[in-house]
Design a protein around this motif. Structure first.
Motif, short mmCIF file in Angstrom:
data_model
loop_
_atom_site.label_atom_id
_atom_site.label_comp_id
_atom_site.label_asym_id
_atom_site.label_seq_id
_atom_site.Cartn_x
_atom_site.Cartn_y
_atom_site.Cartn_z
N ASP A 1 0.83 -1.22 0.00
CA ASP A 1 0.00 0.00 0.00
C ASP A 1 0.86 1.26 0.00
OD1 ASP A 1 0.81 -0.75 2.60
OD2 ASP A 1 -0.72 0.53 3.51
N ASP B 1 -0.89 -11.75 -10.37
CA ASP B 1 -0.87 -12.50 -9.12
C ASP B 1 0.28 -13.51 -9.16
OD1 ASP B 1 -1.32 -14.39 -7.09
OD2 ASP B 1 -3.48 -13.97 -7.08
N ASN C 1 -2.52 -4.84 3.76
CA ASN C 1 -3.12 -5.55 2.62
C ASN C 1 -4.53 -5.02 2.34
OD1 ASN C 1 -0.84 -7.08 2.52
ND2 ASN C 1 -1.75 -8.92 3.42
N ALA C 2 -5.30 -4.86 3.43
CA ALA C 2 -6.68 -4.39 3.26
C ALA C 2 -6.68 -3.01 2.59
CB ALA C 2 -7.37 -4.33 4.62
N TYR D 1 -5.91 -3.51 -1.08
CA TYR D 1 -7.05 -4.03 -1.85
C TYR D 1 -8.02 -2.90 -2.20
CZ TYR D 1 -5.64 -8.63 0.15
OH TYR D 1 -4.94 -9.75 0.54
N ARG D 2 -8.23 -2.00 -1.24
CA ARG D 2 -9.14 -0.88 -1.51
C ARG D 2 -8.56 0.04 -2.58
NH1 ARG D 2 -9.71 -1.07 4.15
NH2 ARG D 2 -8.25 0.64 4.48
N ASN E 1 -8.90 -1.78 -5.93
CA ASN E 1 -10.23 -2.39 -6.17
C ASN E 1 -10.14 -3.87 -6.49
OD1 ASN E 1 -11.50 0.09 -5.96
ND2 ASN E 1 -11.10 0.54 -8.14
N HIS E 2 -9.30 -4.55 -5.79
CA HIS E 2 -9.13 -5.98 -6.06
C HIS E 2 -8.55 -6.63 -4.80
CE1 HIS E 2 -8.55 -9.34 -8.90
NE2 HIS E 2 -7.56 -9.66 -8.09
N SER E 3 -9.06 -7.83 -4.47
CA SER E 3 -8.42 -8.49 -3.32
C SER E 3 -7.67 -9.75 -3.74
CB SER E 3 -9.41 -8.81 -2.21
OG SER E 3 -10.66 -8.99 -2.69
N PHE E 4 -6.74 -10.11 -2.93
CA PHE E 4 -5.91 -11.30 -3.16
C PHE E 4 -6.05 -12.21 -1.95
CE2 PHE E 4 -4.26 -7.93 -5.71
CZ PHE E 4 -3.82 -8.54 -6.88
N ASP E 5 -5.74 -13.50 -2.13
CA ASP E 5 -5.92 -14.38 -0.98
C ASP E 5 -4.63 -14.50 -0.16
OD1 ASP E 5 -4.64 -15.82 -2.87
OD2 ASP E 5 -6.05 -17.50 -2.95
#
Ligand code: PPS
Length: 292
Positions: free
Chosen positions: A182, A201, A278-279, A282-283, A286-290
């Motif tokens: 971030d 990814d 990480n959160a 993701y914001r 506009n995409h999240s990862f595991d």
């Protein structure tokens, strides 16, 4: 005699480590007719240990892509940047008009200067960023430094002894800093719009490379040319390797080295430290990862 020349050529090829017919052709010092050296239209900006080499080598399968052989460090190292854009262009391979040139320097992502400098060169450039779980990235980073130190007979420390200082997480450790996606991404988004930066990814690229590469082909507006037949799983290496131009090759042995087994409490501390970052990341994208 032709036989001798052929043998000489084979020796030269193995010495310079050229892999495919395509690279042999473009890495030649003599300019093939109709080609020129182009400033990259796309750059893989990082992240260090994210899988940047695998991504570059796999994209090199594409007939409309040519890649720079080495990490150039133009935008992150002042001593190279002052040499100017012609110096940079001269490090690029020869290409035809229908081909795009790609270079990768993993250090760009965390460099404070790189985003502005790349923007000054080409504000509409397309950037590729390959990321993997930040904790895995820290361990991979540590592993690389560990092997480098062993090879140069320098003392080494246990992972846990670097990461934990006086009972708390050593957040100043460079490898941890580099995994704060971030923090670094914020700097890139000051200069580039989100749709100019495609995130690959890295965890998926390891497990199943083709879909990630097809997304890159679409992002670069290239016809779909990379096929499942371009990959085969090498049991000994434990990774996918490349089949292209009638040859098979795996990445260098420094890629995909076994990682140390890390104490689970330390792992939990790392997971929990990165969770908030990480959160936020993701914001931002506009995409999240595991990731953990
Ligand atoms: N197909 C294939 N073969 C081998 N290795 C692969 C592959 N795909 C991804 N990877 C992962 O790439 C990791 C190295 O990342 P980079 O190339 O970005 O490292 S570097 O920053 O350039 O040093 C490397 O990290 P380590 O496993 O820690 O060595 C690999 O996990």
């Amino acid at each position: 005699a032709p036989v001798e020349n052929g043998a000489l050529l084979e020796t030269l090829k193995s010495q310079v480590g050229l892999f495919s017919n395509k690279s042999e052709h473009y890495s030649a010092q003599v300019r093939p007719p109709g080609t020129s050296r182009q400033i990259p239209q796309t750059i893989i900006i990082g992240v260090r240990k994210g899988g940047t080499r695998a991504l570059l080598e796999m994209l090199d399968i594409h007939p409309n892509i040519v890649v720079a052989a080495t990490e150039v460090h133009f935008f992150d190292w002042d001593e190279n940047y002052v040499k100017g854009i012609d110096w940079y262009r001269n490090l690029m391979p020869f290409s035809y008009g229908n081909q795009i040139t790609i270079e990768k320097t993993p250090g760009y992502f965390t460099s404070p200067q790189a985003p502005g400098r790349i923007h000054d060169m080409n504000s509409s450039i397309k950037l590729l960023l390959i990321l993997r779980d930040p904790t895995e990235r820290v361990i991979s980073d540590y592993t690389q430094v560990y092997y480098n130190r062993v090879e140069s007979h320098k003392p080494v420390q246990l992972f846990e002894d670097i990461v934990i200082k006086n009972g708390v997480l050593n957040t100043k450790y460079k490898a941890i800093q580099r995994s704060l996606y971030d923090v670094h991404m914020e700097k890139w988004l000051k200069h580039f719009s989100l749709d100019q930066i495609h995130i690959v990814d890295g965890n998926t690229l390891i497990k199943d490379p083709l879909p990630e590469l097809q997304k890159v082909e679409r992002f670069l507006n290239l016809p779909s040319r990379i096929m499942s037949s371009n990959f085969y799983f090498n049991q000994t290496k434990g990774f996918y390797c490349i089949r292209s131009d009638g040859r098979e090759r795996c990445l260098h042995e420094s890629k995909g080295r076994p990682h140390p087994l890390v104490n689970t409490t330390v792992l939990e501390q790392l997971y929990s430290y990165f969770r908030e970052h990480n959160a936020k990341f993701y914001r931002m994208v506009n995409h999240s990862f595991d990731w953990h």
